[in-house]
Design a protein around this motif. Structure first.
Motif, PDB file in Angstrom:
ATOM      1  N   GLY A   1     -16.881  10.037  14.229  1.00 31.35           N
ATOM      2  CA  GLY A   1     -18.231   9.583  14.511  1.00 31.35           C
ATOM      3  C   GLY A   1     -19.131   9.479  13.309  1.00 31.35           C
ATOM      4  N   MET A   2     -18.563   9.556  12.098  1.00 30.10           N
ATOM      5  CA  MET A   2     -19.409   9.345  10.923  1.00 30.10           C
ATOM      6  C   MET A   2     -19.778   7.877  10.777  1.00 30.10           C
ATOM      7  SD  MET A   2     -17.913  11.971   8.023  1.00 30.10           S
ATOM      8  CE  MET A   2     -16.148  11.910   8.365  1.00 30.10           C
ATOM      9  N   LEU A   3     -18.923   6.987  11.276  1.00 34.48           N
ATOM     10  CA  LEU A   3     -19.180   5.551  11.288  1.00 34.48           C
ATOM     11  C   LEU A   3     -18.815   5.011  12.657  1.00 34.48           C
ATOM     12  CD1 LEU A   3     -17.535   4.436   7.897  1.00 34.48           C
ATOM     13  CD2 LEU A   3     -19.971   4.871   8.310  1.00 34.48           C
ATOM     14  N   SER A   4     -19.421   3.896  13.034  1.00 37.15           N
ATOM     15  CA  SER A   4     -19.048   3.233  14.293  1.00 37.15           C
ATOM     16  C   SER A   4     -18.122   2.050  14.052  1.00 37.15           C
ATOM     17  CB  SER A   4     -20.299   2.760  15.046  1.00 37.15           C
ATOM     18  OG  SER A   4     -21.078   1.882  14.239  1.00 37.15           O
ATOM     19  N   VAL A   5     -18.199   1.439  12.898  1.00 37.90           N
ATOM     20  CA  VAL A   5     -17.273   0.379  12.474  1.00 37.90           C
ATOM     21  C   VAL A   5     -17.017   0.560  10.982  1.00 37.90           C
ATOM     22  CG1 VAL A   5     -17.789  -1.393  14.197  1.00 37.90           C
ATOM     23  CG2 VAL A   5     -19.227  -1.201  12.161  1.00 37.90           C
ATOM     24  N   ALA A   6     -15.891   0.004  10.523  1.00 39.96           N
ATOM     25  CA  ALA A   6     -15.553   0.137   9.107  1.00 39.96           C
ATOM     26  C   ALA A   6     -14.684  -1.029   8.688  1.00 39.96           C
ATOM     27  CB  ALA A   6     -14.824   1.459   8.839  1.00 39.96           C
ATOM     28  N   ASP A   7     -14.750  -1.354   7.398  1.00 38.65           N
ATOM     29  CA  ASP A   7     -13.833  -2.349   6.850  1.00 38.65           C
ATOM     30  C   ASP A   7     -12.580  -1.652   6.355  1.00 38.65           C
ATOM     31  OD1 ASP A   7     -13.934  -2.445   3.464  1.00 38.65           O
ATOM     32  OD2 ASP A   7     -15.489  -1.299   4.481  1.00 38.65           O
ATOM     33  N   GLY A   8     -11.490  -2.383   6.362  1.00 35.26           N
ATOM     34  CA  GLY A   8     -10.247  -1.889   5.804  1.00 35.26           C
ATOM     35  C   GLY A   8      -9.533  -3.028   5.102  1.00 35.26           C
ATOM     36  N   SER A   9      -8.372  -2.743   4.582  1.00 31.43           N
ATOM     37  CA  SER A   9      -7.515  -3.785   4.032  1.00 31.43           C
ATOM     38  C   SER A   9      -6.085  -3.388   4.308  1.00 31.43           C
ATOM     39  CB  SER A   9      -7.761  -3.983   2.534  1.00 31.43           C
ATOM     40  OG  SER A   9      -7.541  -2.783   1.821  1.00 31.43           O
ATOM     41  N   ASP A  10      -5.186  -4.379   4.299  1.00 27.98           N
ATOM     42  CA  ASP A  10      -3.835  -4.124   4.764  1.00 27.98           C
ATOM     43  C   ASP A  10      -2.854  -5.004   4.010  1.00 27.98           C
ATOM     44  OD1 ASP A  10      -1.378  -4.409   6.400  1.00 27.98           O
ATOM     45  OD2 ASP A  10      -2.473  -3.276   7.914  1.00 27.98           O
ATOM     46  N   MET A  11      -2.008  -4.373   3.201  1.00 29.51           N
ATOM     47  CA  MET A  11      -0.832  -5.050   2.667  1.00 29.51           C
ATOM     48  C   MET A  11       0.388  -4.555   3.431  1.00 29.51           C
ATOM     49  SD  MET A  11       0.922  -5.120  -1.160  1.00 29.51           S
ATOM     50  CE  MET A  11      -0.034  -6.416  -1.924  1.00 29.51           C
ATOM     51  N   MET A  12       0.596  -3.253   3.393  1.00 22.77           N
ATOM     52  CA  MET A  12       1.774  -2.669   4.038  1.00 22.77           C
ATOM     53  C   MET A  12       1.338  -1.625   5.064  1.00 22.77           C
ATOM     54  SD  MET A  12       5.163  -1.202   2.168  1.00 22.77           S
ATOM     55  CE  MET A  12       6.637  -0.792   3.106  1.00 22.77           C
ATOM     56  N   GLY A  13       0.547  -2.090   6.034  1.00 21.64           N
ATOM     57  CA  GLY A  13       0.134  -1.212   7.125  1.00 21.64           C
ATOM     58  C   GLY A  13      -1.116  -0.412   6.871  1.00 21.64           C
ATOM     59  N   SER A  14      -1.877  -0.756   5.849  1.00 27.19           N
ATOM     60  CA  SER A  14      -3.018   0.059   5.440  1.00 27.19           C
ATOM     61  C   SER A  14      -4.168   0.078   6.430  1.00 27.19           C
ATOM     62  CB  SER A  14      -3.534  -0.406   4.070  1.00 27.19           C
ATOM     63  OG  SER A  14      -2.598  -0.115   3.066  1.00 27.19           O
ATOM     64  N   LEU A  15      -4.200  -0.869   7.370  1.00 29.99           N
ATOM     65  CA  LEU A  15      -5.125  -0.799   8.501  1.00 29.99           C
ATOM     66  C   LEU A  15      -4.459  -0.152   9.713  1.00 29.99           C
ATOM     67  CD1 LEU A  15      -6.734  -4.363   8.395  1.00 29.99           C
ATOM     68  CD2 LEU A  15      -8.040  -2.266   8.650  1.00 29.99           C
TER      69      LEU A  15
END
Length: 469
Positions: A162-176
């Motif tokens: 609950g520190m964030l409600s949405v977040a960005d990520g990135s994914d090459m090999m499953g990183s999301l």
């Protein structure tokens, strides 16, 4: 219920209707971070509290910019956000402050988000375990002795707690997908080109990684995806995409869902993961969908060889200047040195062979999707492992011959840029969470999110079993 129990979209409506003040949300967010982040280390480079409260007061009185108006967000520490450090987890970049926003960050700010800091990553995002010599280790909120996964580990933990409600990520090999699965939240790897990255260096050859959204609900996932997407002039292979959030008001209809399991025995799994996955599939079938087993559709070894060659080539192309300098080479993590050294020795013939295998797998996928609407695989081959381990070295008695072999389950989608939604599917007898990859053909984000929404309506795992904080 407090404002932190609201979804991002609910917060947006509450702020718009003046039922929630931006300053109230900011204060609650910073209080939550102060209370739990010390034990978890998910958010790093947090801005000064007084500065953030001042910005919240200014936003409160400013014209509404978009649906993220006044909503706090922290940016993954691989992306540049103006005024904040971009360490990438490396001592070589620690303390260097970005003087501009990458396109994705600019789009979030343009929609009204307040950037409060960064989320922690592995060094250069390599390896699905979030630790680095700059900010330390991010731990799993369900077991502080276990990894949060990676490379979007900080983002996933911040969402789960609950520190964030949405977040960005990135994914090459499953990183999301891996950290979303291991932290009981949702993550979406979009079709390659849907969310354009910063157009620096080569913008044609290295189609492996992508940016994408993470959230606690499919609706928030869709809303953030729609904000991130859109062609970018500097990225010639970026594509337009249909808005996905409006699709979630409708069910997807009866879907033909194919279970790939252990890929005909090619992929080892720790005990408990496949049974939990199959139990979730039975629940999905109960929603009216057709579930069938799919035999291994492509040679796993050929796919793996293609992936490792193209990945090493991509990483080497970006990091070689640091490797070429003897002074900086020794300050790179071992896995980075291995990837670069390997990538720089690949011949044109070897790269062409890898690319041909990728092309053949893509054509195979197109044949599969004539018979199947959604392909399904687990999000990881093992449970979150002990934080003291750098990477998994053995699964079910099978030796892992590289630092990333234990994440082989994610490369079928990564290799050919297919969209994937990770859904949380519950917990093992060990009390640790797991996830499933819902994989579709290019451009199928809306359909995958519709299925994820059905699943969420049935289970709501992020709220059904929150971490004890």
């Amino acid at each position: 219920m407090t404002c932190l129990d609201l979804t991002a979209l609910e917060r947006s409506v509450a702020i718009k209707d003046q039922r929630l003040a931006v300053v109230e949300l900011m204060e609650a967010t910073l209080d939550r971070i102060e209370a739990v982040n010390g034990a978890l280390n998910a958010i790093v480079s947090l801005r000064d509290r007084d500065d953030l409260m001042g910005e919240a007061r200014a936003v409160q009185d400013a014209p509404r910019k978009g649906w993220l108006h006044g909503i706090p967000i922290a940016i993954k520490d691989l992306a540049h956000a103006r005024g904040l450090p971009t360490s990438m987890g490396s001592p070589l970049f620690a303390g260097q402050v970005a003087n501009y926003d990458e396109p994705m960050v600019a789009r979030l700010r343009d929609a009204g988000a307040i950037v409060i800091g960064k989320t922690n990553v592995p060094e250069f995002g390599l390896g699905s375990h979030t630790f680095n010599p700059v900010h330390g280790t991010t731990v799993n909120p369900y077991d502080h002795g276990r990894t949060a996964g990676g490379s979007s580990g900080g983002a996933a933990v911040a969402l789960a707690t609950g520190m964030l409600s949405v977040a960005d990520g990135s994914d090459m090999m499953g990183s999301l997908r891996n950290p979303a699965g291991w932290n009981n939240v949702y993550g979406l790897r979009p079709t390659w080109g849907t969310v354009p990255s910063d157009p620096v260096g080569d913008v044609f050859m290295h189609q492996l990684a992508t940016l994408g959204p993470m959230a606690r609900t499919p609706a928030d996932l869709a809303a953030l995806l729609d904000t991130m997407t859109g062609p970018l002039a500097g990225q010639p292979l970026s594509v337009a995409a249909e808005a996905t959030l409006p699709m979630l008001s409708q069910p997807p209809g009866t879907l033909r869902i194919g279970w790939l399991g252990d890929w005909g025995g090619a992929l080892p799994f720790e005990e408990g993961i496949l049974p939990l996955s199959e139990a979730a599939l039975r629940q999905i079938g109960g929603l009216g969908h057709q579930i069938s087993d799919v035999a291994a559709p492509f040679d796993a070894a050929r796919m793996w060889n293609s992936w490792t060659d193209l990945r090493s080539f991509s990483i080497a192309s970006g990091l070689y200047p640091l490797f070429a300098d003897a002074e900086t080479r020794d300050r790179l993590k071992t896995s980075a040195q291995w990837e670069i050294a390997r990538g720089m020795t690949l011949t044109g013939t070897e790269l062409n062979t890898a690319s041909l295998a990728r092309s053949d797998w893509y054509h195979c996928c197109m044949d599969l999707f004539r018979e199947i609407d959604v392909l399904v695989l687990p999000s990881a081959q093992c449970w979150p492992f002990e934080v003291g381990m750098e990477h998994v070295k053995e699964i079910a008695g099978v030796h892992m011959d590289t630092y990333h072999r234990w994440m082989q389950v994610v490369i079928p989608a990564s290799l050919v840029g297919l969209p994937v939604v990770n859904i949380p599917i519950g917990f093992g007898d060990n009390g640790l969470p797991a996830g499933l990859q819902l994989i579709g053909p290019r451009g199928a984000e809306g359909r995958l999110l519709q299925l994820a929404q059905q699943w969420h309506d049935l289970t709501d795992w992020p709220n059904a079993r929150r971490p004890v904080i």
